[in-house]
Scaffold this active site. Structure first.
Site, short mmCIF file in Angstrom:
data_model
loop_
_atom_site.label_atom_id
_atom_site.label_comp_id
_atom_site.label_asym_id
_atom_site.label_seq_id
_atom_site.Cartn_x
_atom_site.Cartn_y
_atom_site.Cartn_z
N GLU A 93 0.85 -1.27 0.06
CA GLU A 93 0.11 0.05 0.12
C GLU A 93 0.89 1.13 0.00
OE1 GLU A 93 -1.21 3.24 1.30
OE2 GLU A 93 -1.97 2.31 3.22
N CYS A 119 -2.62 7.56 5.00
CA CYS A 119 -2.79 7.19 3.59
C CYS A 119 -3.99 7.60 2.96
CB CYS A 119 -2.37 5.56 3.36
SG CYS A 119 -3.29 4.79 4.52
#
Length: 501
Positions: free
Chosen positions: A260, A297
């Site tokens: 990720e 994020c």
């Protein structure tokens, strides 16, 4: 009590050299530096644990996950104390993150008790089928082997030592070797102590879990290239993740790298919604953009809207709301420096205008807002790169067609958001086929910070948001990363896995 050592297959082992932590407050502490030899010992232990752990009844593995959660909670005050010192995060944030960490461990325990994740299938034999008989075939998901997990800087609990990658891999039946993040080694060690205590209490093979602290690039490379590692979970920067991804692909036996890697998480503000409640959207955006110093994020770094009087009012409201946010401590000195570099990169681009500037230095971050036209945005890749921190960019487009064109210009994202009212449905219908190809999660009238840990969650997306668009690192679907289907043809009952008999 902190030892400053690595946990390797049940043994607390020191290294020949040490490093000092860099806490936001309080004294620096000393920890052992990991080496490729430590990695080899940990992975060898994981492989030795795999036969017994992968064959363990699901109920027993679920009890193990629950016990880890219990042991973490028993160390709650200690974790909060060291975590706030190391990261600068407030105690309430760490306590909430600890609850998320133990909650997802228990979620996976319940998930594997139910057994649906096994995806069991049976195609019975047809011995009388012409012209050839059909054999009996049974299928189920099986664990793949030892898994490597890299701790994340911005979530010292939920995405680190016993976070979602570790929880889902253990739930699948895969031993785990964690490369601890040097931003919070003390927090990582205390959580590792909790996992170790659960292993000892239940009499499991000690190779089920290891933690290797510190180390340079050679430690990460040794971990992802070790021939006994079968998959990697990573949350971090695009540059670091891509380097590890390439190493995984170049191995003699390539393995999946579930990285990720970040996202700018664009929001598309449609005209009727902006006219009706632009100020409220601006206030909500300010809260989401600056939450935790923007170190998420899913931080919504970009807002796209059609230019005009309503856009002017939105920009003014956003400036006022963001301007009320003061300085916040960032997780590390390196992250703070990278934030300032990202700010300078955005400010230097042609056509970018400052809406709100501030002054930040050392480990402190203050918010920034910039704006740019749709014409200046399109084709300028530097504006589409993530700035990890409280920085927002407003894109003012000419009309609906250019709004769709801007949407099409984005690379893969973790999230895309629509702010819309009923009168915006026609434009939203044009955008949806674009956005669902761009992101793993598409939101309406909300903000993407805050990722629910549930069955229906997707935390991933097309590259560069993540390296595998079919996977998620949050939610019970994430267990599929550590499993592979195996078919059994005409297999005697006694030789089948217990869950297929």
């Amino acid at each position: 009590m902190l030892t400053g050592k690595h946990l390797i297959a049940g043994q607390w082992i020191a290294g020949a050299s040490t490093f000092q932590s860099s806490p936001a407050s309080g004294p620096a502490l000393t920890f052992s530096v990991g080496t490729p030899d430590h990695v080899d010992q940990a992975v060898t232990g994981a492989e030795a644990a795999f036969p017994s752990f992968s064959q363990m009844p699901r109920a027993a593995r679920a009890d193990f996950l629950d016990r880890i959660a219990d042991e973490i909670e028993a160390r709650g005050a200690e974790i909060t104390a060291i975590g706030t010192s190391e990261t600068g995060l407030p105690a309430a944030r760490l306590e909430g993150e600890r609850g998320r960490t133990t909650g997802q461990l228990r979620l996976f325990a319940d998930h594997i008790r139910k057994g649906d994740y096994l995806d069991r299938r049976h195609s019975p034999a047809q011995p009388d089928r012409k012209p050839t008989p059909r054999p009996d075939l049974k299928l189920m998901q099986r664990p793949i082997g030892p898994v490597a997990v890299f701790g994340a800087s911005n979530f010292p609990l939920a995405f680190s030592t016993a976070g979602g990658d570790t929880a889902s891999a253990l739930a699948a039946g895969c031993p785990v070797v964690v490369k601890g993040h040097s931003a919070h080694p003390g927090t990582g060690e205390i959580v590792a102590q909790a996992v170790d205590a659960a292993i000892r209490a239940l009499g499991l093979h000690p190779g089920v879990f290891s933690l290797v602290q510190g180390g340079k690039r050679d430690v990460g490379e040794a971990l992802v290239t070790h021939p006994l590692i079968k998959a990697v979970g990573f949350t971090g920067s695009l540059a670091g993740g891509r380097a590890l991804f390439d190493l995984c692909a170049r191995r003699p036996e390539p393995i999946p790298f579930f990285g990720e890697l970040g996202s700018v998480n664009p929001m598309f503000l449609l005209p009727a919604a902006v006219a009706a409640r632009g100020a409220a959207i601006a206030a909500g955006w300010a809260g989401s953009l600056t939450m935790g110093a923007g170190q998420f994020c899913t931080n919504p770094g970009i807002a796209v809207l059609i230019d005009g009087p309503e856009a002017e009012a939105f920009v003014a409201a956003a400036r006022e709301a963001v301007g009320q946010v003061g300085a916040q401590t960032m997780l590390t000195d390196g992250i703070a420096a990278a934030f300032r570099q990202g700010r300078d990169r955005v400010a230097a681009q042609t056509g970018v205008r400052a809406v709100l500037t501030s002054v930040c230095d050392l480990r402190q971050a203050t918010p920034y807002l910039f704006e740019v036209t749709g014409d200046a945005w399109i084709g300028n890749h530097a504006l589409a790169e993530e700035v990890f921190g409280p920085l927002g960019l407003i894109i003012r487009v000419r009309d609906q067609d250019q709004l769709v064109e801007v949407a099409q210009s984005f690379e893969g994202q973790l999230t895309c958001t629509l702010h819309l009212d009923e009168q915006d449905m026609g434009l939203a219908e044009r955008l949806m086929p674009v956005l669902e190809r761009k992101a793993g999660r598409v939101l309406a009238n909300g903000f993407p910070t805050g990722v629910e840990v549930v069955d229906a969650q997707v935390h991933g997306g097309p590259y560069p948001a993540s390296t595998n668009f079919g996977a998620t690192s949050v939610g019970t679907l994430s267990i599929r990363r550590w499993l592979r289907p195996v078919a059994y043809q005409n297999m005697p009952q006694a030789l089948l896995p217990a869950d297929l008999r």
